[in-house]
Each structure stands twice: as C-alpha cells, then as structure tokens.
Design a protein around this motif. Structure first.
Motif, PDB file in Angstrom:
ATOM      1  N   VAL A 135     -13.622   3.324   2.949  1.00  0.00           N
ATOM      2  CA  VAL A 135     -12.653   2.795   2.070  1.00  0.00           C
ATOM      3  C   VAL A 135     -11.771   3.813   1.528  1.00  0.00           C
ATOM      4  CG1 VAL A 135     -12.004   1.341   0.216  1.00  0.00           C
ATOM      5  CG2 VAL A 135     -14.254   1.099   1.765  1.00  0.00           C
ATOM      6  N   ILE A 136     -10.393   3.747   1.975  1.00  0.00           N
ATOM      7  CA  ILE A 136      -9.464   4.783   1.436  1.00  0.00           C
ATOM      8  C   ILE A 136      -8.264   4.214   0.746  1.00  0.00           C
ATOM      9  CG2 ILE A 136      -7.853   6.618   2.414  1.00  0.00           C
ATOM     10  CD1 ILE A 136      -9.396   6.738   4.866  1.00  0.00           C
ATOM     11  N   VAL A 137      -7.925   4.680  -0.441  1.00  0.00           N
ATOM     12  CA  VAL A 137      -6.729   4.357  -1.034  1.00  0.00           C
ATOM     13  C   VAL A 137      -5.525   5.260  -0.942  1.00  0.00           C
ATOM     14  CG1 VAL A 137      -5.771   3.823  -3.462  1.00  0.00           C
ATOM     15  CG2 VAL A 137      -7.870   3.309  -2.959  1.00  0.00           C
ATOM     16  N   SER A 138      -4.582   4.653  -0.108  1.00  0.00           N
ATOM     17  CA  SER A 138      -3.549   5.524   0.104  1.00  0.00           C
ATOM     18  C   SER A 138      -2.290   4.823   0.174  1.00  0.00           C
ATOM     19  CB  SER A 138      -4.002   6.105   1.591  1.00  0.00           C
ATOM     20  OG  SER A 138      -3.053   6.973   1.904  1.00  0.00           O
ATOM     21  N   GLY A 139      -1.074   5.666   0.079  1.00  0.00           N
ATOM     22  CA  GLY A 139       0.295   5.194   0.313  1.00  0.00           C
ATOM     23  C   GLY A 139       1.077   6.055   1.378  1.00  0.00           C
ATOM     24  N   ASP A 140       0.081   6.780   2.054  1.00  0.00           N
ATOM     25  CA  ASP A 140       0.708   7.549   3.120  1.00  0.00           C
ATOM     26  C   ASP A 140       0.909   6.742   4.254  1.00  0.00           C
ATOM     27  OD1 ASP A 140       0.402   9.315   5.621  1.00  0.00           O
ATOM     28  OD2 ASP A 140       0.379  10.842   4.253  1.00  0.00           O
ATOM     29  N   ALA A 141       1.855   6.614   4.895  1.00  0.00           N
ATOM     30  CA  ALA A 141       2.358   5.755   6.161  1.00  0.00           C
ATOM     31  C   ALA A 141       1.293   5.968   7.424  1.00  0.00           C
ATOM     32  CB  ALA A 141       3.833   5.992   6.640  1.00  0.00           C
ATOM     33  N   LYS A 142       1.087   7.436   7.425  1.00  0.00           N
ATOM     34  CA  LYS A 142       0.197   7.607   8.689  1.00  0.00           C
ATOM     35  C   LYS A 142      -1.448   7.063   8.343  1.00  0.00           C
ATOM     36  CE  LYS A 142       2.857  11.682  10.173  1.00  0.00           C
ATOM     37  NZ  LYS A 142       2.641  13.091  10.531  1.00  0.00           N
ATOM     38  N   ILE A 143      -1.515   7.323   7.181  1.00  0.00           N
ATOM     39  CA  ILE A 143      -3.199   6.974   7.135  1.00  0.00           C
ATOM     40  C   ILE A 143      -3.040   5.207   7.178  1.00  0.00           C
ATOM     41  CG2 ILE A 143      -4.889   6.704   5.255  1.00  0.00           C
ATOM     42  CD1 ILE A 143      -4.073   9.584   4.313  1.00  0.00           C
ATOM     43  N   VAL A 144      -2.141   4.704   6.533  1.00  0.00           N
ATOM     44  CA  VAL A 144      -2.072   3.178   6.513  1.00  0.00           C
ATOM     45  C   VAL A 144      -1.990   2.665   8.243  1.00  0.00           C
ATOM     46  CG1 VAL A 144      -0.617   1.208   5.758  1.00  0.00           C
ATOM     47  CG2 VAL A 144      -0.949   2.903   4.322  1.00  0.00           C
ATOM     48  N   GLY A 145      -1.176   3.413   8.793  1.00  0.00           N
ATOM     49  CA  GLY A 145      -1.036   3.063  10.238  1.00  0.00           C
ATOM     50  C   GLY A 145      -2.103   3.045  10.883  1.00  0.00           C
ATOM     51  N   SER A 146      -3.256   4.234  10.771  1.00  0.00           N
ATOM     52  CA  SER A 146      -4.230   4.205  11.503  1.00  0.00           C
ATOM     53  C   SER A 146      -5.299   3.264  10.897  1.00  0.00           C
ATOM     54  CB  SER A 146      -4.880   5.636  11.273  1.00  0.00           C
ATOM     55  OG  SER A 146      -5.106   6.038   9.995  1.00  0.00           O
ATOM     56  N   ALA A 147      -5.300   2.370   9.922  1.00  0.00           N
ATOM     57  CA  ALA A 147      -6.390   1.488   9.412  1.00  0.00           C
ATOM     58  C   ALA A 147      -6.867   0.575  10.485  1.00  0.00           C
ATOM     59  CB  ALA A 147      -5.996   0.534   8.148  1.00  0.00           C
ATOM     60  N   ASP A 148      -8.141   0.110  10.331  1.00  0.00           N
ATOM     61  CA  ASP A 148      -8.797  -0.875  11.125  1.00  0.00           C
ATOM     62  C   ASP A 148      -8.486  -2.107  10.287  1.00  0.00           C
ATOM     63  OD1 ASP A 148      -9.803   0.716  13.215  1.00  0.00           O
ATOM     64  OD2 ASP A 148     -11.303   1.488  11.589  1.00  0.00           O
ATOM     65  N   ARG A 149      -8.469  -2.046   8.980  1.00  0.00           N
ATOM     66  CA  ARG A 149      -8.114  -3.124   8.143  1.00  0.00           C
ATOM     67  C   ARG A 149      -7.370  -2.715   6.925  1.00  0.00           C
ATOM     68  NH1 ARG A 149     -12.241  -7.277   9.303  1.00  0.00           N
ATOM     69  NH2 ARG A 149     -13.520  -6.388  11.130  1.00  0.00           N
ATOM     70  N   LEU A 150      -6.395  -3.672   6.483  1.00  0.00           N
ATOM     71  CA  LEU A 150      -5.662  -3.355   5.194  1.00  0.00           C
ATOM     72  C   LEU A 150      -5.930  -4.269   4.209  1.00  0.00           C
ATOM     73  CD1 LEU A 150      -2.149  -2.880   6.696  1.00  0.00           C
ATOM     74  CD2 LEU A 150      -3.713  -0.969   5.874  1.00  0.00           C
ATOM     75  N   VAL A 151      -6.018  -3.978   3.000  1.00  0.00           N
ATOM     76  CA  VAL A 151      -6.090  -4.605   1.738  1.00  0.00           C
ATOM     77  C   VAL A 151      -4.883  -4.145   1.075  1.00  0.00           C
ATOM     78  CG1 VAL A 151      -7.385  -5.106  -0.335  1.00  0.00           C
ATOM     79  CG2 VAL A 151      -8.427  -4.542   1.779  1.00  0.00           C
ATOM     80  N   VAL A 152      -4.016  -5.130   0.531  1.00  0.00           N
ATOM     81  CA  VAL A 152      -2.745  -5.080  -0.485  1.00  0.00           C
ATOM     82  C   VAL A 152      -3.017  -5.781  -1.426  1.00  0.00           C
ATOM     83  CG1 VAL A 152      -0.394  -5.197  -0.460  1.00  0.00           C
ATOM     84  CG2 VAL A 152      -1.298  -4.354   1.734  1.00  0.00           C
ATOM     85  N   PRO A 153      -3.233  -5.082  -2.584  1.00  0.00           N
ATOM     86  CA  PRO A 153      -3.539  -5.638  -3.825  1.00  0.00           C
ATOM     87  C   PRO A 153      -1.865  -5.698  -4.476  1.00  0.00           C
ATOM     88  CG  PRO A 153      -4.781  -3.742  -3.788  1.00  0.00           C
ATOM     89  CD  PRO A 153      -3.840  -3.742  -2.799  1.00  0.00           C
ATOM     90  N   GLY A 154      -1.853  -6.286  -5.580  1.00  0.00           N
ATOM     91  CA  GLY A 154      -0.502  -6.658  -6.297  1.00  0.00           C
ATOM     92  C   GLY A 154      -0.465  -7.065  -7.501  1.00  0.00           C
ATOM     93  N   GLN A 155       0.055  -6.658  -8.590  1.00  0.00           N
ATOM     94  CA  GLN A 155       0.225  -6.945  -9.918  1.00  0.00           C
ATOM     95  C   GLN A 155       1.778  -6.750 -10.522  1.00  0.00           C
ATOM     96  OE1 GLN A 155      -4.106  -6.032 -11.947  1.00  0.00           O
ATOM     97  NE2 GLN A 155      -2.364  -4.336 -12.353  1.00  0.00           N
ATOM     98  N   GLY A 156       2.150  -7.876 -11.299  1.00  0.00           N
ATOM     99  CA  GLY A 156       3.394  -7.785 -11.932  1.00  0.00           C
ATOM    100  C   GLY A 156       4.579  -8.513 -11.039  1.00  0.00           C
ATOM    101  N   ALA A 157       5.605  -8.333 -10.953  1.00  0.00           N
ATOM    102  CA  ALA A 157       6.742  -9.195 -10.401  1.00  0.00           C
ATOM    103  C   ALA A 157       6.886  -8.959  -9.032  1.00  0.00           C
ATOM    104  CB  ALA A 157       8.120  -8.947 -11.313  1.00  0.00           C
ATOM    105  N   PHE A 158       7.190 -10.061  -8.316  1.00  0.00           N
ATOM    106  CA  PHE A 158       7.158 -10.062  -6.949  1.00  0.00           C
ATOM    107  C   PHE A 158       8.132  -9.008  -6.569  1.00  0.00           C
ATOM    108  CE2 PHE A 158       9.263 -11.246  -3.009  1.00  0.00           C
ATOM    109  CZ  PHE A 158       8.190 -12.125  -2.180  1.00  0.00           C
ATOM    110  N   ALA A 159       9.586  -8.863  -7.057  1.00  0.00           N
ATOM    111  CA  ALA A 159      10.501  -8.061  -6.749  1.00  0.00           C
ATOM    112  C   ALA A 159       9.991  -6.755  -6.807  1.00  0.00           C
ATOM    113  CB  ALA A 159      11.702  -8.497  -7.319  1.00  0.00           C
ATOM    114  N   ASP A 160       9.539  -6.276  -7.948  1.00  0.00           N
ATOM    115  CA  ASP A 160       9.043  -5.064  -8.334  1.00  0.00           C
ATOM    116  C   ASP A 160       8.084  -4.600  -7.171  1.00  0.00           C
ATOM    117  OD1 ASP A 160      10.647  -4.957 -10.422  1.00  0.00           O
ATOM    118  OD2 ASP A 160       8.958  -5.334 -12.013  1.00  0.00           O
ATOM    119  N   CYS A 161       7.153  -5.448  -6.875  1.00  0.00           N
ATOM    120  CA  CYS A 161       6.052  -4.873  -5.994  1.00  0.00           C
ATOM    121  C   CYS A 161       6.652  -4.591  -4.579  1.00  0.00           C
ATOM    122  CB  CYS A 161       4.837  -6.031  -5.791  1.00  0.00           C
ATOM    123  SG  CYS A 161       4.011  -6.171  -7.188  1.00  0.00           S
TER     124      CYS A 161
END
Length: 213
Positions: A33-59
């Motif tokens: 389980v990796i926490v990352s905002g690096d596009a290359k790491i995200v692009g190599s994921a087998d599964r993605l989890v995207v949390p979110g808090q706050g306003a829709f537009a800000d996220c």
C-alpha cells in the motif's frame, strides 16, 4: 499487489492507507500500500483508492494541478480497467458534474450530479455521524457479507442525485434517500468514510482487495 492511495492534497490519506493495510492483513492479501501523487507510481498501480475531503471543485483542481496525475488515474481506472475505489469526495468526483460553488465537470464515470442537500430544518448540514445502510445490490462482489442495517460513518453536505438504479449498490436515509455506495464495471465509491466505518468499512475494503472485475 500494488495498491496506490492517490495523494493530490486532499483526503484522509494516512487513515485510508492504514485501513487498506489492515483489511489486507485481515484477509491475508499480499498488498503493497503506497500513498503517492507521482503519476508514474499511480500509473503502475494494480488498484487505486482516491479519498477526498472538502469542496468538489477544490478536489478536482488539486488532482488536475499535479502534472500527469489525472491522466494516470484515468488510464488505470478506465483504459486498463483496474479496480478503483473512491471515498467521499473521491466518489463524488466520479459523477458527471459537481454543483458546489458553480458547476464543475466530474470524471463522468458514474451518471448523475453532486448537489447540496435540500432538507427540512430539523436535519443538520453537514450530515455527520453514523447511519444505516440499505443494500440495493447484494450480488456485487464488493458488497459480499454487507447487510442492510449495518452502520457507516458520514461527513458530507453534498450528495449524488440522478444516479441510475443499476449503478447504486446501497443507500442510506437522511431526510431523504442518500446514495451511499455506487458501482459499475471495475469502479466503486462510497459517500461515507470507509476508513472511519470500523468493521463494515474494513469488510468493504477487504472485498475490494479480493475483487476481480
């Protein structure tokens, strides 16, 4: 299995990652389980989890502000069709549009839009606290062993509307029916915080980790 919790500056990242790790441990799933905002790491994921808090537009803006990040998320979730889990605003972003401080396009993965609650005065906004689920599609693999009446933890002022029944896996009730879990193909999302929903949240995350769409 590489599970990436996407870091775009919004969301309860540490709690979400720890919940995924605990669910994997309880199910005996070997997961990195990796926490990352690096596009290359995200692009190599087998599964993605995207949390979110706050306003829709800000996220949405936070996700688009990181070079290549949304493209990587889209590639994994849509082009490669790998399992995707959106949490709270992470789920709301899956819809067609958010109507918070203007109209903002969503991912367009789930039909419907995200609107502010219009409730009688006795119902406080935000909707905050524990509430019961009503399971509408218990045959979905992510809903395995999740029953109507189980409690999960909500914190939100906006909710999804106009979602087709076929894409709603569970609802709750707060002055009106509330879309609680959505899903189609390899995509699922919860309006509530799975990472704060104790046994039921861990059950959903465990099912997600074992799911082969």
């Amino acid at each position: 299995m590489k599970v990436v919790v996407v870091d775009y500056g919004s969301g309860n990242l540490t709690s979400a990652a720890k919940a995924v790790e605990r669910a994997a441990l309880e199910r005996g799933v070997a997961a990195d389980v990796i926490v990352s905002g690096d596009a290359k790491i995200v692009g190599s994921a087998d599964r993605l989890v995207v949390p979110g808090q706050g306003a829709f537009a800000d996220c949405r803006a936070g996700l688009l502000a990181v070079p290549g990040l949304f493209d990587a998320v889209q590639d994994v979730a849509i082009t490669k069709a790998r399992p995707f889990f959106g949490i709270c605003v992470g789920m709301q972003l899956m819809c067609e549009a958010g109507l918070e401080f203007g109209t903002h396009p969503g991912f367009g993965w789930i039909q419907g839009k995200c609107e502010k609650f219009d409730l009688p005065p006795q119902f406080k906004i935000p909707h905050m606290g524990w509430n019961e689920l009503t399971v509408t599609q218990d045959g979905h693999p992510v809903m395995r062993d999740v029953a109507t009446g189980e409690h999960v933890y909500f914190v939100h002022s906006y909710h999804l509307t106009d979602v087709p029944a076929a894409q709603i896996l569970a609802t709750s009730d707060y002055g009106r029916p509330v879309v609680a879990i959505v899903g189609r193909d390899n995509l699922v999302g919860t309006q509530f915080h799975v990472e704060k929903s104790q046994a039921t949240g861990l059950k959903l995350l465990g099912n997600f980790l074992e799911w082969t769409p």
